[in-house]
Design an enzyme around this catalytic site. Structure first.
Site, PDB file in Angstrom:
ATOM      1  N   ARG A  29     -11.837   8.804   6.266  1.00 57.75           N
ATOM      2  CA  ARG A  29     -11.488   9.327   7.586  1.00 57.75           C
ATOM      3  C   ARG A  29     -11.403  10.853   7.626  1.00 57.75           C
ATOM      4  O   ARG A  29     -11.224  11.430   8.681  1.00 57.75           O
ATOM      5  CB  ARG A  29     -10.142   8.741   8.060  1.00 57.75           C
ATOM      6  N   HIS A  52      -2.529   7.476  -3.523  1.00 53.76           N
ATOM      7  CA  HIS A  52      -3.639   6.533  -3.347  1.00 53.76           C
ATOM      8  C   HIS A  52      -4.065   6.454  -1.883  1.00 53.76           C
ATOM      9  O   HIS A  52      -5.259   6.532  -1.559  1.00 53.76           O
ATOM     10  CB  HIS A  52      -3.225   5.147  -3.851  1.00 53.76           C
ATOM     11  N   LYS A  76      -9.937  -9.532  -1.242  1.00 56.62           N
ATOM     12  CA  LYS A  76      -8.792  -9.526  -2.147  1.00 56.62           C
ATOM     13  C   LYS A  76      -8.377 -10.934  -2.570  1.00 56.62           C
ATOM     14  O   LYS A  76      -7.491 -11.086  -3.413  1.00 56.62           O
ATOM     15  CB  LYS A  76      -7.596  -8.867  -1.447  1.00 56.62           C
ATOM     16  N   TYR A  85     -12.515  -5.498   6.956  1.00 56.40           N
ATOM     17  CA  TYR A  85     -11.089  -5.182   7.110  1.00 56.40           C
ATOM     18  C   TYR A  85     -10.689  -4.735   8.514  1.00 56.40           C
ATOM     19  O   TYR A  85      -9.510  -4.756   8.857  1.00 56.40           O
ATOM     20  CB  TYR A  85     -10.645  -4.156   6.062  1.00 56.40           C
ATOM     21  N   GLN A 142     -14.774  -5.658   1.479  1.00 53.07           N
ATOM     22  CA  GLN A 142     -13.616  -5.132   2.200  1.00 53.07           C
ATOM     23  C   GLN A 142     -14.033  -4.166   3.315  1.00 53.07           C
ATOM     24  O   GLN A 142     -13.490  -4.205   4.423  1.00 53.07           O
ATOM     25  CB  GLN A 142     -12.682  -4.419   1.221  1.00 53.07           C
ATOM     26  N   THR A 192      -1.678  -0.014  -5.177  1.00 52.73           N
ATOM     27  CA  THR A 192      -2.261   0.814  -6.233  1.00 52.73           C
ATOM     28  C   THR A 192      -1.353   1.991  -6.567  1.00 52.73           C
ATOM     29  O   THR A 192      -0.851   2.676  -5.678  1.00 52.73           O
ATOM     30  CB  THR A 192      -3.641   1.330  -5.797  1.00 52.73           C
ATOM     31  N   TYR A 212       0.885  -1.172   0.000  1.00 55.03           N
ATOM     32  CA  TYR A 212       0.000   0.000   0.000  1.00 55.03           C
ATOM     33  C   TYR A 212       0.917   1.215   0.000  1.00 55.03           C
ATOM     34  O   TYR A 212       1.039   1.908   0.998  1.00 55.03           O
ATOM     35  CB  TYR A 212      -0.853  -0.084   1.273  1.00 55.03           C
TER      36      TYR A 212
END
Length: 422
Positions: free
Chosen positions: A148, A139, A259, A250, A246, A356, A134
């Site tokens: 958030r 991204h 995923k 998660y 997700q 990503t 990540y």
């Protein structure tokens, strides 16, 4: 002998300047053609060079015979970086326009060169383990703002280490494999309890995949140089994502079923050596990483990336994202160093997803979650079609390449079409 990356090199095989596969590239894959079993080949222009035929004919000298007769690149990768470099130089020599060994041997040429259109391309490696990172700041910030708010977009740990999770090697598939819409637990915000059903918010993630070609020892850390030398090459990677599954699952441990259903990769592995001319420094890292993650050399790549989407009623795919691998905050080398830092053993055939790849501009967002801003700004396609997330029958194509002077080092493509859930 000229270096295989020399921009002046030419092959006796005609290669269009816009081809992904000039003599400066020579990516490895696994193919089958002419009724023969899958074996290792190299892409050159519109042909696949059959390395097993050349090996049988005594054109390579290995300690182990038969590495190119295998249905994966793992046995060849296990030979190590010196063998990789020596083999690539030998293949380059055999394909040069001024080298007669293969050029003037008509019988060997007929056996060793298969037209790409007649070849079936297979998964190029036996995936030992799959880890997804990540590592794009753009991204991570976009996703953080969505869920958030702007003031808490990045979690406190994000700027200190590459964030990742262990995925499923069992569902890594080669380009062209159709993907069934996943099923799972869903709980929309207005629902009192979860239900089980087909994903309604199916997405892609534009990534690069690192192919690990050498093992590391359990309990030992890696230096920057050791990690670099362990990287055999790169593939384009689509980490398909079920956003609604997700969102419910998660917390607190991270992605799981959302995923695990499919990860698609391109069939050609472009070697680290072929990408050497396109290396550059990534974004400045502030705060400075801890000592074990600091880099003494450029470990990012100037690599153009494109994503196209074709709905069933469209005649042609339409580009919806154009970005560059150079934007990644954490490099592939840093990801590998961090992965092994706890003492985790890495294996030949491990696959690391970059995470990503998004850039600073809107057209550089590497997922539909970002492009449609969580469904609030649908993508307008030709013919009045709109998409917030992928629908059944949609086909997605990712392409990537590094542009040289009069040639390009490319990856081909990774394509996947969505089938309805059972």
């Amino acid at each position: 002998m000229p270096h295989p990356n020399d921009p002046k090199l030419r092959s006796f095989i005609s290669v269009d300047p816009t081809s992904d596969f000039p003599i400066q590239n020579l990516p490895y894959g696994v193919f089958s053609a002419r009724g023969l079993a899958p074996r290792v080949g190299v892409a050159i222009g519109d042909y696949v060079l059959d390395l097993w035929e050349l090996e049988q004919d005594g054109r390579f000298a290995f300690g182990e015979i038969g590495v190119f007769s295998q249905s994966s690149l793992n046995p060849f990768m296990a030979l190590g970086p010196k063998a990789w470099s020596k083999t690539r130089a030998r293949i380059s020599e055999l394909l040069r326009h001024d080298h007669p060994e293969l050029r003037d041997n008509e019988e060997l040429r007929k056996r060793a060169l298969a037209p790409m259109r007649e070849a079936r391309l297979h998964l190029p490696l036996a995936v030992s383990g799959y880890t997804d990172f990540y590592s794009s700041r753009e991204h991570a910030t976009n996703v953080g703002v969505m869920f958030r708010g702007k003031d808490n977009a990045l979690q406190p740990n994000w700027l200190h280490m590459p964030i990742g999770y262990n995925g499923r090697a069992s569902t890594v598939v080669v380009s062209g494999t159709k993907v069934k819409r996943p099923r799972g637990q869903l709980k929309p915000p207005n629902a009192d309890a979860p239900s089980f059903g087909a994903c309604k918010r199916l997405d892609f993630e534009l990534e690069m995949g690192v192919v690990v070609g050498q093992a590391s020892t359990m309990g030992e850390m890696l230096t920057e140089q050791q990690a670099e030398e362990m990287i055999f090459g790169f593939v384009i990677l689509n980490d398909w994502s079920a956003r609604d599954i997700q969102q419910w699952e998660y917390v607190p441990l991270g992605p799981f079923q959302a995923k695990a259903f499919a990860t698609s990769i391109s069939p050609w592995i472009v070697t680290r050596e072929a990408l050497e001319p396109f290396r550059l420094h990534g974004p400045q890292q502030d705060p400075q990483p801890l000592p074990y993650l600091r880099q003494a050399q450029p470990n990012n790549y100037d690599m153009e990336l494109d994503v196209s989407l074709r709905a069933p009623s469209m005649n042609a795919a339409q580009s919806i994202c154009r970005t560059n691998f150079k934007y990644m905050y954490w490099s592939s080398v840093q990801q590998l160093v961090h992965h092994a830092s706890s003492g985790c053993a890495m294996n030949v055939g491990d696959l690391l997803g970059s995470g990503t790849i998004s850039g600073p501009e809107k057209h550089q967002r590497g997922s539909l979650l970002e492009i449609s801003w969580n469904g609030t700004e649908p993508v307008a396609l030709d013919g009045g079609i709109k998409r917030s997330f992928l629908e059944d029958g949609d086909s997605l194509v990712m392409r990537g390449w590094c542009q040289g002077d009069g040639y390009r080092v490319g990856f081909g493509e990774v394509e996947g079409t969505i089938l309805p859930a059972e």
